[in-house]
Design a protein around this motif. Sequence first.
Motif: not given
Length: 444
Positions: A84-88, A100-107, A67-73, A149-153
């Motif tokens: 900028x967003x947090x993706x999982x 398919x990557x999920x955008x979790x939140x703006x960061x 399970x991987x998460x990262x930020x995109x500035x 499993x990361x489908x919804x947050x």
Amino acid sequence: MFFLKRAFYMSATLVIAATGACGDDMNDAVDQGPPVGLSVVAATPGTAEGDFGRHPAIALDGQGHPLVAWAFSDPDRDSSDADSKLTFVAWDRSTKSWKTPIDVDLVLDQAGSQPAHSVAIAHDAQTNAIAIAYTKGLYQLWLATSMDGGATWATRRIDVSDAFNSEADPNREVAMPSIVLHAGEVHLTYQHRCIKATRNDVICGSVVDSDAIVYLHSATLDGPLTESLSPSLAGTQDARTVSSLALDGAGDPGVAFLLKASNSAVGPEAYNTTVAFWRPGTGAIVEVTDSANIQNDDPSVSLAFAGTKPRIAMHLNSSSPQSHDLWFADSDDGATWRLTGIARDGGDETSWWQSLVIGAQEESVIAASFGSSSGAGNFGGPKIFRSPDLTTWAPSSPDAEILPSFAGRYVRMTATASGKLYMVFQYTSDNASLPKGVVLWREP
């Protein structure tokens, strides 16, 4: 040089057990995980190199898959961090591909400073919950949780409002979240500038202790959080940004972190950095080692447990000229620590981003970013150092032919139950064999 320390306890007895490996390995014949070796989790879009894939974090699900998460500035490249967003993303074992990557939140602003991370992820094997702790801008701490499993947050802001007066005040920053889930409980740490000074109504950065590592705990995923602030040791104050949280086999937390010298220190002593080991549940704090009064601009620490014993990997300059970049500290009882310098691979240097895991047979493994090269090294990056006995360390790398030079920004590592390694890092170099982006390495 490093000096062996025997430090003071605020309580008499600590019980420390093992953590580190997690997840269940699939049978080799029906393995449905990511390919062995190097692969790209997500490629950098367009010209966003360096801003895409910041602070990648990794955990393993109940099947031992990543399970991987990262930020995109600043995705739209308009010089604003508002988008900028947090993706999982999770691995789909049924299709043997990434979902398919999920955008979790703006960061907001996720630039941060080296070697701090702004994103941390954890999985709870007992409840199947996933949680991501992350900073939003410079003054907010958030927690995102998923039960499917990361489908919804679901996201919630952690209340740190009583610790600062204004979000416009640069002395009230929060940084470096670290999170562990275990048996339904949440364990979370982060660094909060000036929290002690503000609560004591004194000027931040004065002779009193100001900055702290904050430990938060909840008995449930969405329950109220209780708080503890890191103590300081004699001759120290102000916890530095970088810290590392881990649980022992009994489910009790430990934190490795860094302390500055006291403001009353003069001469070379004012440059000293101390490595501390803290037990939030008991308040016990231990001095592991220090930098022998040598200045450290970007020191870093990583904590793990083996059996009943804590282990720490660190970048800490304590000699001039420096003979080692990377050090390892181990303790049988949490009180007395042994320091081992890990020799460079030839003349190749490592720096700040490192990750420590303990294998199934209590083998210690450290991955570290490959900072620069004299051309004398035998392996590329990220550098991997292994020790079966805590004394002898053997260097290696994921693939020296594909990654002969700098690699491993924000390197993070974990291991399956059988001790097989997974590593994730941001890759920004030009390479015909490996696109830029978030890169995964799976041990054969």
